[in-house]
Each structure stands twice: as structure tokens, then as C-alpha cells.
Design a protein around this motif. Structure first.
Motif, mmCIF file in Angstrom:
data_model
loop_
_atom_site.group_PDB
_atom_site.id
_atom_site.type_symbol
_atom_site.label_atom_id
_atom_site.label_comp_id
_atom_site.label_asym_id
_atom_site.label_seq_id
_atom_site.Cartn_x
_atom_site.Cartn_y
_atom_site.Cartn_z
ATOM 1 N N GLN A 193 -14.830 2.214 21.588
ATOM 2 C CA GLN A 193 -14.773 2.510 23.127
ATOM 3 C C GLN A 193 -15.676 1.635 24.090
ATOM 4 O OE1 GLN A 193 -11.920 4.771 23.553
ATOM 5 N NE2 GLN A 193 -11.918 4.807 21.230
ATOM 6 N N ARG A 247 -2.940 14.835 -0.130
ATOM 7 C CA ARG A 247 -4.005 14.597 0.681
ATOM 8 C C ARG A 247 -4.248 14.447 2.051
ATOM 9 N NH1 ARG A 247 -7.225 9.876 -0.350
ATOM 10 N NH2 ARG A 247 -6.595 8.728 0.946
ATOM 11 N N PHE A 282 -14.133 7.523 12.229
ATOM 12 C CA PHE A 282 -14.747 8.272 13.624
ATOM 13 C C PHE A 282 -15.629 7.402 14.232
ATOM 14 C CE2 PHE A 282 -17.468 11.246 15.210
ATOM 15 C CZ PHE A 282 -17.106 11.557 16.218
ATOM 16 N N ARG A 298 -14.815 7.983 5.315
ATOM 17 C CA ARG A 298 -14.198 9.030 6.166
ATOM 18 C C ARG A 298 -14.953 8.983 7.599
ATOM 19 N NH1 ARG A 298 -9.250 10.248 6.005
ATOM 20 N NH2 ARG A 298 -9.061 10.238 3.592
ATOM 21 N N GLN A 332 -8.887 2.090 1.427
ATOM 22 C CA GLN A 332 -8.556 1.010 1.963
ATOM 23 C C GLN A 332 -9.410 -0.254 1.754
ATOM 24 O OE1 GLN A 332 -8.079 2.593 6.045
ATOM 25 N NE2 GLN A 332 -6.292 3.449 5.669
ATOM 26 N N GLY A 333 -10.150 -0.137 0.838
ATOM 27 C CA GLY A 333 -11.092 -1.115 0.358
ATOM 28 C C GLY A 333 -11.899 -1.388 1.353
ATOM 29 N N VAL A 347 -11.020 7.509 1.024
ATOM 30 C CA VAL A 347 -10.264 6.602 1.910
ATOM 31 C C VAL A 347 -10.182 5.209 1.031
ATOM 32 C CG1 VAL A 347 -10.435 5.077 3.933
ATOM 33 C CG2 VAL A 347 -11.262 7.195 3.937
ATOM 34 N N PRO A 406 -15.671 18.478 11.378
ATOM 35 C CA PRO A 406 -15.691 17.537 10.180
ATOM 36 C C PRO A 406 -16.785 16.776 9.935
ATOM 37 C CG PRO A 406 -14.083 16.907 11.951
ATOM 38 C CD PRO A 406 -14.696 18.376 12.387
ATOM 39 N N VAL A 407 -17.449 16.450 11.234
ATOM 40 C CA VAL A 407 -18.546 15.497 10.662
ATOM 41 C C VAL A 407 -19.912 16.409 10.017
ATOM 42 C CG1 VAL A 407 -20.513 14.399 11.946
ATOM 43 C CG2 VAL A 407 -18.383 13.986 12.644
ATOM 44 N N MET A 464 -19.235 19.030 8.334
ATOM 45 C CA MET A 464 -18.885 19.171 6.775
ATOM 46 C C MET A 464 -19.093 17.839 5.948
ATOM 47 S SD MET A 464 -15.032 20.952 7.328
ATOM 48 C CE MET A 464 -14.517 20.964 5.884
ATOM 49 N N LEU A 465 -18.824 16.761 6.294
ATOM 50 C CA LEU A 465 -19.112 15.458 5.632
ATOM 51 C C LEU A 465 -20.676 15.277 5.458
ATOM 52 C CD1 LEU A 465 -16.187 13.278 6.891
ATOM 53 C CD2 LEU A 465 -16.335 14.424 4.388
ATOM 54 N N LEU A 479 -7.226 9.299 14.190
ATOM 55 C CA LEU A 479 -7.643 8.266 15.227
ATOM 56 C C LEU A 479 -7.242 6.963 15.343
ATOM 57 C CD1 LEU A 479 -11.617 9.029 14.249
ATOM 58 C CD2 LEU A 479 -10.548 9.608 16.335
ATOM 59 N N LEU A 502 -10.156 18.974 7.548
ATOM 60 C CA LEU A 502 -11.170 18.018 8.462
ATOM 61 C C LEU A 502 -10.426 18.297 10.214
ATOM 62 C CD1 LEU A 502 -12.114 14.942 6.612
ATOM 63 C CD2 LEU A 502 -13.195 17.130 6.783
ATOM 64 N N ARG A 506 0.933 -0.986 -0.133
ATOM 65 C CA ARG A 506 -0.008 0.083 0.008
ATOM 66 C C ARG A 506 0.889 1.192 -0.077
ATOM 67 N NH1 ARG A 506 -5.430 0.748 0.589
ATOM 68 N NH2 ARG A 506 -5.603 -1.440 1.109
ATOM 69 N N TRP A 544 -14.171 4.138 15.565
ATOM 70 C CA TRP A 544 -13.366 4.469 16.406
ATOM 71 C C TRP A 544 -14.114 4.639 17.883
ATOM 72 C CZ3 TRP A 544 -12.932 8.898 19.643
ATOM 73 C CH2 TRP A 544 -12.068 9.196 20.600
ATOM 74 N N GLU A 592 -5.840 5.413 18.715
ATOM 75 C CA GLU A 592 -6.386 3.939 18.830
ATOM 76 C C GLU A 592 -4.983 3.325 19.411
ATOM 77 O OE1 GLU A 592 -8.862 0.817 16.626
ATOM 78 O OE2 GLU A 592 -9.146 3.043 16.238
ATOM 79 N N ASN A 624 -13.461 20.101 17.264
ATOM 80 C CA ASN A 624 -12.649 19.386 16.216
ATOM 81 C C ASN A 624 -13.095 17.906 15.726
ATOM 82 O OD1 ASN A 624 -12.607 18.272 18.830
ATOM 83 N ND2 ASN A 624 -10.421 18.068 18.868
ATOM 84 N N PHE A 625 -14.207 17.647 16.328
ATOM 85 C CA PHE A 625 -15.086 16.213 15.729
ATOM 86 C C PHE A 625 -16.395 16.985 14.981
ATOM 87 C CE2 PHE A 625 -12.431 14.135 19.103
ATOM 88 C CZ PHE A 625 -11.789 13.327 18.333
#
Lengths: 420, 482
Positions: free
Chosen positions: B220, A264, B213, B209, B473-474, B471, B426-427, B429-430, A279, A272, A247, B216, A283, B422-423
Motif C-alpha cells: 500500500q 485447507r 499479509f 502465511r 507457492q515456493g 503456503v 490471525p497474526v 495465532m501465527l 488479500l 484465520l 498448480r 500486502w 489486491e 480480523n487481522f
């Protein structure tokens, strides 16, 4: 708006920006320096000492970017006109879209070479993306006024051990040091960093190497940001294909083909915010057990001799040769890990690393090898975690490096071109 | 093989290169082979299951059509339903029902020891069994004739754009497109390309994206934030699941358009509606219409009085919830949706307006403000449902109930709170990007009518968005697990 008017407007904008800078650049920089100079120096935190020069160079870059944007827009406009005339109507939008995308990438490529662009992505110490920090420091190496220049390469361990601020405070008028570490860097990554360095005169390349730079299963991010197509033949000849995760490798090449792709992460960090972008790091931090001995038992797993060790050692040979070609003395601090981890590493792994580095230093007089015995001793108490020392130890070690550099400058050891 | 992987792009390039020069029959054959290859790439062992259910329903439909005696027709239909539900039951529900029954009987002193099956859930199983089953039901109802061509039917079930996550296209809609030669029109190809790009933005930019969040946060042990900040996690999931599933549907529709097919619209603007009935006309439309046509109406619909209508609504949504996953959280989510529909129906009856009426077009600023408030309130009601839905996917020690409890406690603890901008930013915006796509949703099919420069600008922007914000990462699509 007619095409002719648009062309005139774009040409006018770029010309006006250039003329304005030529006539008013210095005056404006002076005025801005009076108003914002102290703030610039505060934010730069020792990365620059001449705020006026810094502002003037940023103004120059801004004009350059404005001109570049106008010219690229003009090129896109001309390309769209050409596409309109020469291609079947159904294909016009596809080709225009592709040429627009190419133009965006061209702009990104140019922008990435200016410090002013990276300064726009700066969000403050501790929150700015590593690549943004790297690029700002990278760009500033072209503007240093000191008679000699040194760069620090390596992983976060190098940054933790050596404080460039102390070096510059003590030697800044004679030798300016720029710290260009990148987290997780191994030796091949340092080679990529060296290749990436602007064509400036570098007198000393300093790196702190420990077993961590030769371990198996690297999780380095550098490949993603610094690998280019031109590095491929060397990468393969060194045996890198078998050791690096696909990757990062693919991202590196994609980033080379599409500069927008390479930007990017820093861009998203700015758009953002670093909290949501980091994160996975968060983690990982949460998963760390507080007890260092327990943590070391997990961390020690990749510390064994494997294909990556061979690859990194070969990369070191090339790295040393490139330093020599650049007439830069290579100072290698043959460092250590936190003894808690160090004790768990197979002793033959360290012995192999030491023998290799000694062998290289014996062959190449351009390498100054600093062995553990010569350096200030570091015990478990000197470490914040398994690899990074605390601030007091950093200050002690930085003092030691100041001494080494003083000695080298006194003896005026020249870099021996092609010495073997 | 997922749509957001490099290997899929290679696969698609090969398929399209082979597809265009072929004649109609060869195209179908090639698409069938490609679809089985696409499915087998994930796990070739389940190809036999796909083949079996397809052939079984194909034969059942032929038998139903050939048979005149109602009892025999019913028998063949029952066999089809039994086999499809049996496959679903074994692979998806057995362990859940066994565990539920065991824990229900234990307090009564009955100890049953059901063996636990260690089976992998074949991806898209719920989608293709529903698709295949609807065909035999339609043939039974004499709404469509049974097809004589087994390959056509197998392609209908396995057609790769819709195979693993829908839309659940009816045979009456897709089979004729398979059976007749397709004409590939340039405007449709253009719309297809645009839909694919929009789908990728929804998936890799918005859903994946936000997914980082959300994952994650749910990883928790307890809700990591309180009050408004906890709501932000649920908002993020609301837009993640929208982007994920609507994105998949858009890509599927776009791919089909490139091949001259038309799949049904699966999403409109689900978060811009003000009531649950409208929500289900905008969210996963192919499933909600399937449930309406084959379950709700079969149960009697609204033809047998008020209380049976409510019962039917509850039952339909309960099974709809269960369709999404074998877990109590999904059952409760289904019941919650059923309850919303019942309450909405009661309210509509009280007001004297039909429950299924569309949202009225507001007039004047007061009308718009009222509509805005209703939409905002209903969005929050939907979000509460999403909490249950997301908790169903939680897999850590404390279990789904602890998560739901912890979030509800956090969300409704109205104390002074420090907003985590800070959370939130972005949330927001998306989420705004997700809302934009919902708002502009009805315009998406007009792409081919735009001017060349507008198209070029839109595509350049889409490419830049995907390049910078995607993103790669498949990440799996959420609905694959259903």
C-alpha cells in the motif's frame, strides 16, 4: 489405560451415540427446532424451508461423524498395536505417524460429505469460503422434498443472472432449484461439478454461458477443488493438459489423495478469517480501474480462439451427454457480457460460440437453447461491472427463467436418454 | 531451487539414495556435484563465481601456511579479503555506493557520472564469501591448518544445506566433518527429520502465511492502518522473518543431520530475551559470532577503553547492517542495533553488571512479571528495527522513507482506534505458534529420546499443520537476497 479398555470405550461411544440418536433423535430435533428453527431459516436464506428436517439431518450427521471418529481412532489404535509388534523399534514412530496422518485424512473425507461439518465453517453471507457455500448447498440437494429438482451451474455470472430465491419462491412446491455456481467456472468445471453431484434425481440443469466460459488462459479455482484421479483419462482425452495451469491441476490431484489438503482453504478461512485469506482478491479489487471501458481493454486480451476454447467445447459435449444420462434437461442460456466488453471482443469469437451451441442443440433434443433474442435485453446500464448484472436485471432475468421452467414443466419435456 | 519446492524434495530423495551406499570419498564427491547442481539450478552462470572464490581462497590459504614472512602472509590474506570483498562490492554494493556518492557530491556542485551496473545479485553471495573468507583468516591466525584437498574445501564452501542462507559455519567446525568418514546414527537422523518438519512449519506455515499479509500491507502507498493495527503489521513481519530464517536454518541443520553432518545452531529464542546483547546471542548466531570474531575483535574489541569499544560496536553493527543489503535502510538498521548495544552497555556499566551476562533466571512471580515486562518492551524495540529492515525491501514509487515515516506516524498516533480483529487474531495465532517454537527451542534436539507414541503424535500434528496451513507457492527465503 489398557488396550482392551480403550477398545471397549471407543466401541461404547459409537454404539451409545447411535442408540441415543435412534431413541431421541426426532424428539431432540423437534425441541431444537422450537428453540432455534427460526434462526436456522434466517441463516439458510431460502436454501431450506424445513428447519426441523434440517436440524434432524444435522443431528444424524453429527452422530455419524462421532461414530466415524471413534471407529477411526480405534483403527489407528489397532494399526499402532500391529506396527509395534511387526516392525523394528526404530521405524515404529514413522509408521505410526503415517497411519495417524492417513486416519486424519479418512476423517476429513467423511466429514466433507456432511453438511454439519460445512456448517461449522460457515461464517456468514459474504464472508464464507466459496467451497464451503458450495458444499452446504451440495449436501442439501439430497434433502429436497419438491417433486422436481433443478440445479444451476456456471460461474459467478450464472449467480448474478439467476436468483435461485426467486425461482424457489415461485416454483418451490413443484420444482426446487439449487444454485451450485463456482467463481470463474468454465464448461469443463461445470462437468466436474456435475460429476460431483450426489446421486439425486435432477430434472433440469441450467447454465448461463457467455464468451467468458470459452476464453483462453483460464484462472479457474474449480480444478483445485473438484479434480480427481478418476477424471484424468477424460481430462487428457479432451486435451485439458495443455490448457490448465499446473498448480491448480497438482492441487486438485493432491486434494484427491489427501482430503485434508482439499479442505485447507475453507478451514483456514474459518481459523484465520476471510480478511487475511482474501488479500490477493483484495489486491486485485484495488487494482481495478473504475472506468469500465479502460478495464474492458485489459479484460478483453484472453478473448480469442485458442486451445482452451477447443477443450471447453469438447467438455460441453461430454457435459450435455452426462446430463442426458442423468435424465436431466439441459437449459443453456446463451448469454452475453456487458456490451462495453462485448463490443471489444472479436465478433467471430461469439459467432463461433453461437454456431457451436446451435449445432449441439440441433443434434441433441435434450438441450434447450435460449438465445439472446429470446431473453430479456441487457444494456450497459444493467451491469455492475463487465460481467455481472445488477439486482433489478437479475430479478427480470430470473422471472424469465421461471417462465421457461413453467413452460417446460407444462409440456413435460422428458430428458431423452441417449438421444442423437 | 528452494527448500520449499517440489523439485527440491525430488533432488533430496535422489541425493540421499545415492549418498548412503557410497564410501566416504565418493560421498564427498557426490555431495560436491549435488551442491553445484543445486546452486546452478537457480543460475548456472554464477557457478563460475562460486568456483573462483573457492579456489582462490584455497590457494591463498595454502600460500599463507607455506609462507613464514609476515609481510607475505599478510599480502596473501589481503588478496583473499580483497577478492572476496571485491566480488561482494561489484555485485552487491557498487550501485548503492555510486548513487550515494553521486547524491552526496551533487549539492557541492560536483557532478559525477558513474555507470550503473545491471547485475543480478547471485543468491547467497554474502554467505559463501564470508564463509570462504573466514577460512583464510583462520589459517592466517594459525587457528586451523590449510586443507590440501581442494575438493574438500570446495564442498565446505558449497555444501548445499548451508550454501545460500547459512548458517555461516566455520571451517574449523565443518571441514573436519568433511575430511573424516561420517557415521550416520539413527537418533541423529530422527532429530534431522524432526528439525526439517519444524523448519517447514516455520517457513510455510508461519513465515509465508504472515508474509502474504505483510507484503500486502507494505504494497500500500501508506500504512494501511493506524495505531495498534499498524503495530500488528510489524509484529507480523517480526514473526515472518523469524519463521523464514529460523525455518531455513532448521531445515539446513536437519538435512545435514540426515547426512551425518552437524551444523551450528543459528537461532535460539530471540524474542524471549530482554536486551540487545542477548538478542544477538540468539538471532543469526553464526553471523553475530562471525562479526564478533573477525570484525569487532579485529577492530580492538573492548580492549582499548570505553569509547573505542562503543565505536567498535557501532562500526561492527553498521557493517552488519550493510551485509544484509545495499541500502540506507539497512545501514540505519545496523546503526540502530549498534546504538542499542551501546546503550545497553552503558546501562550495564552504570548498574555494575557485565553487558554480556545472560538473562537472569527469574524467581518468584514478581521476578517473572519483571522479566515478562522487559522481554515485552525489548520485543517492541526490536520491532522498530524491523520496520527499518522491512522498509529496505520496499520497492515502490514512494521509496523506503515514505513507508517508514507513514508507519511511525501511524504507530505512535495514540488516538482512539477501531481494532481490526480480523487481522489481529490471525497474526496473534501465527505469532503464538512462532513463540511456541522459540519457547520449546531447546527441546528440539531431544526428539530422538521421546517415546514412539509421542514422536508419532508430534509428526502427525506437524504433517497436518503443514498440509492445512502451509503456503506452497515456493516463496523465496528472505535471506536469499543477502
Amino acid at each position: 489405560m489398557g488396550s482392551r479398555k480403550l477398545i471397549i470405550l471407543m466401541a461404547g461411544v459409537s454404539a451409545a451415540a447411535l442408540v441415543l440418536y435412534a431413541v431421541l433423535g426426532r424428539t431432540l430435533a423437534g425441541a431444537l427446532d422450537v428453540r432455534f428453527g427460526h434462526r436456522v431459516l434466517q441463516m439458510a436464506a431460502g436454501k431450506t424451508t424445513d428447519s426441523r428436517m434440517f436440524i434432524q439431518m444435522r443431528l444424524r450427521e453429527a452422530v455419524f461423524l462421532l461414530t466415524a471418529a471413534a471407529l477411526i481412532a480405534l483403527a489407528q489404535f489397532l494399526a499402532a498395536c500391529w506396527i509395534n509388534r511387526r516392525t523394528p523399534p526404530r521405524l515404529v514412530w514413522i509408521l505410526s505417524a503415517l497411519s495417524g496422518f492417513v486416519c486424519l485424512n479418512a476423517f476429513a473425507l467423511l466429514a466433507a460429505h456432511t453438511v454439519v461439518f460445512w456448517c461449522l465453517l460457515f461464517t456468514g453471507t459474504g464472508t464464507t469460503h466459496n467451497y464451503t457455500q458450495y458444499r452446504i448447498k451440495w449436501g442439501l440437494t439430497r434433502e429436497m422434498q419438491a417433486p422436481k429438482q433443478a440445479v444451476l451451474f456456471g460461474s459467478s455470472q450464472t449467480r448474478a443472472e439467476i436468483d435461485e430465491g426467486i425461482l424457489n419462491e415461485r416454483l418451490g412446491t413443484r420444482l426446487w432449484t439449487t444454485e451450485l455456481h463456482f467463481p470463474g467456472n468454465q464448461v469443463y468445471d461445470m462437468l466436474l461439478n456435475l460429476e460431483d453431484l450426489p446421486p439425486v434425481k435432477v430434472d433440469y440443469v441450467i447454465c448461463y454461458l457467455s464468451e467468458g466460459n470459452f476464453i483462453v488462459g483460464p484462472q479457474t479455482e474449480s480444478i483445485k477443488f473438484f479434480l480427481n484421479f478418476r477424471n484424468l483419462p477424460e481430462f487428457y482425452s479432451l486435451g485439458g493438459a495443455f490448457t490448465h495451469p499446473n498448480r491448480s491441476f497438482a492441487y486438485g490431484l493432491l486434494g484427491n489423495a489427501l482430503p485434508l489438503f482439499r479442505l485447507r482453504d475453507p478451514l483456514l478461512d474459518r481459523i484465520l478469517g476471510s480478511s487475511i485469506m482474501n488479500l490477493s482478491q483484495e489486491e486485485w479489487n484495488q487494482s481495478l480501474v473504475p472506468d469500465l471501458a479502460t478495464r474492458a481493454r485489459t479484460a478483453v486480451v484472453p478473448y480469442y480462439f485458442g486451445p482452451n476454447t477447443v477443450f471447453q467445447k469438447k467438455a460441453f459435449c461430454v457435459f450435455a451427454a452426462r446430463c442426458r444420462e442423468r435424465h436431466a434437461v439441459l437449459i443453456v442460456c446463451c448469454g452475453q457480457l456487458n456490451p462495453i466488453l462485448g463490443r471489444m471482443v472479436d465478433p467471430s469469437f461469439r459467432a463461433g460460440m453461437l454456431a457451436f451451441l446451435r449445432g449441439q442443440a440441433a443434434q441433441d433434443t435434450n438441450i434447450v437453447l435460449l438465445e439472446q433474442a429470446q431473453m430479456p435485453a441487457q444494456t450497459e446500464k444493467d451491469y455492475d461491472d463487465l460481467t455481472h448484472v445488477n439486482t433489478a436485471t437479475q430479478a427480470r432475468f430470473s422471472d424469465f427463467i421461471v417462465g421457461v421452467l413453467e413452460n417446460l414443466m407444462q409440456t413435460n419435456l422428458p430428458a431423452k436418454h441417449g438421444a442423437h | 531451487m528452494v527448500f520449499n519446492s517440489l523439485i527440491f524434495l525430488v533432488f533430496l530423495a535422489v541425493v540421499l539414495t545415492l549418498y548412503y551406499p557410497l564410501n566416504h570419498r565418493s560421498q564427498n564427491l557426490m555431495l560436491l556435484a549435488a551442491s553445484y547442481f543445486f546452486y546452478g539450478w537457480w543460475d548456472y552462470r554464477f557457478l563460475s563465481l562460486l568456483l573462483f572464490t573457492s579456489l582462490f581462497d584455497y590457494v591463498c590459504a595454502l600460500k599463507i601456511e607455506a609462507e613464514n614472512r609476515p609481510a607475505r602472509r599478510k599480502l596473501f590474506l589481503a588478496s583473499s579479503i580483497f577478492v572476496n570483498m571485491g566480488v561482494l562490492g561489484i555485485f552487491k554494493y557498487y550501485n548503492f555506493f555510486a548513487a550515494t556518492l553521486r547524491s552526496a557530491l551533487e549539492p557541492m556542485g560536483v557532478h559525477l557520472d558513474f555507470p550503473t551496473l545491471h547485475l543480478i545479485l547471485p543468491i547467497g553471495l554474502s554467505f559463501y564469501t564470508f564463509l570462504s573468507m573466514s577460512y583464510t583468516i583462520d589459517v592466517y591466525r594459525k587457528e586451523i591448518p590449510a586443507t590440501r584437498n581442494a575438493l574438500d574445501f570446495m564442498l565446505y564452501v558449497a555444501y548445499f544445506p548451508h550454501l545460500v542462507a547459512g548458517p555461516i559455519v566455520r571451517a574449523s567446525y565443518l571441514l573436519p566433518q568433511i575430511q573424516r568418514p561420517r557415521v550416520i546414527k539413527a537418533p541423529e537422523v530422527e532429530n534431522g527429520i524432526w528439525l526439517i518438519l519444524i523448519g517447514y512449519i516455520k517457513k510455510v506455515v508461519i513465515a509465508d502465511r504472515l508474509g502474504q499479509f505483510v507484503d500486502w500491507s507494505f504494497a500500500q502507498p501508506a500504512a494501511p492502518f493506524d495505531n495498534l493495527n499498524a503495530w500488528v503489521v510489524i509484529y507480523a513481519f517480526a514473526f515472518q522473518i523469524y519463521g523464514d530464517f529460523a525455518g531455513y536454518s532448521d531445515i539446513a541443520r536437519g538435512l545435514a543431520k540426515l547426512m551425518g553432518f552437524e551444523l551450528v545452531v543459528n537461532f535460539r529464542a530471540p524474542y524471549l530475551v530482554s536486551n540487545p546483547a542477548a538478542f544477538w546471542r540468539h538471532w543469526h548466531i553464526s553471523l553475530s559470532t562471525w562479526l564478533r570474531d573477525y570484525l569487532y575483535i579485529s577492530l580492538g574489541g573492548n580492549r582499548h577503553g570505553r569509547w573505542k569499544t562503543y565505536r567498535n560496536l557501532m562500526l561492527t553493527m553498521l557493517l552488519g547492517g550493510l551485509w544484509h543489503g545495499a541500502g540506507l535502510a539497512f545501514v540505519l538498521w545496523g546503526l540502530y542495533q549498534g546504538l542499542l548495544l551501546v546503550v545497553h552497555r552503558l546501562w550495564s556499566e552504570f548498574r555494575g553488571s557485565p553487558a554480556h551476562s545472560a538473562d537472569p533466571h527469574p524467581s518468584g512471580w514478581l521476578g517473572w512479571f519483571k522479566m515478562f515486562l522487559l522481554v515485552a518492551v525489548f520485543f517492541h524495540i526490536t520491532c522498530l528495527g524491523w520496520l527499518l529492515f522491512r522498509a529496505g525491501g520496499v520497492r515502490h514509487g514512494e521509496g523506503e522513507w515514505a513507508v517508514v515515516r507513514s508507519y511511525l506516524r501511524a504507530m505512535f498516533r495514540f488516538q482512539g482506534t477501531h481494532l481490526l480483529l480480523n487481522f489481529i487474531i490471525p497474526v496473534a495465532m501465527l505469532g503464538a505458534l512462532g513463540l511456541f517454537f522459540q519457547w520449546r527451542n531447546w527441546k528440539m534436539n531431544e526428539f530422538s529420546q521421546w517415546s514412539s507414541s509421542k514422536k508419532a503424535l508430534a509428526v502427525t500434528t506437524a504433517l497436518a499443520l503443514i498440509t492445512v496451513m502451509g503456503v506452497f507457492q515456493g516463496a523465496q527465503f528472505i535471506y536469499f537476497q543477502f
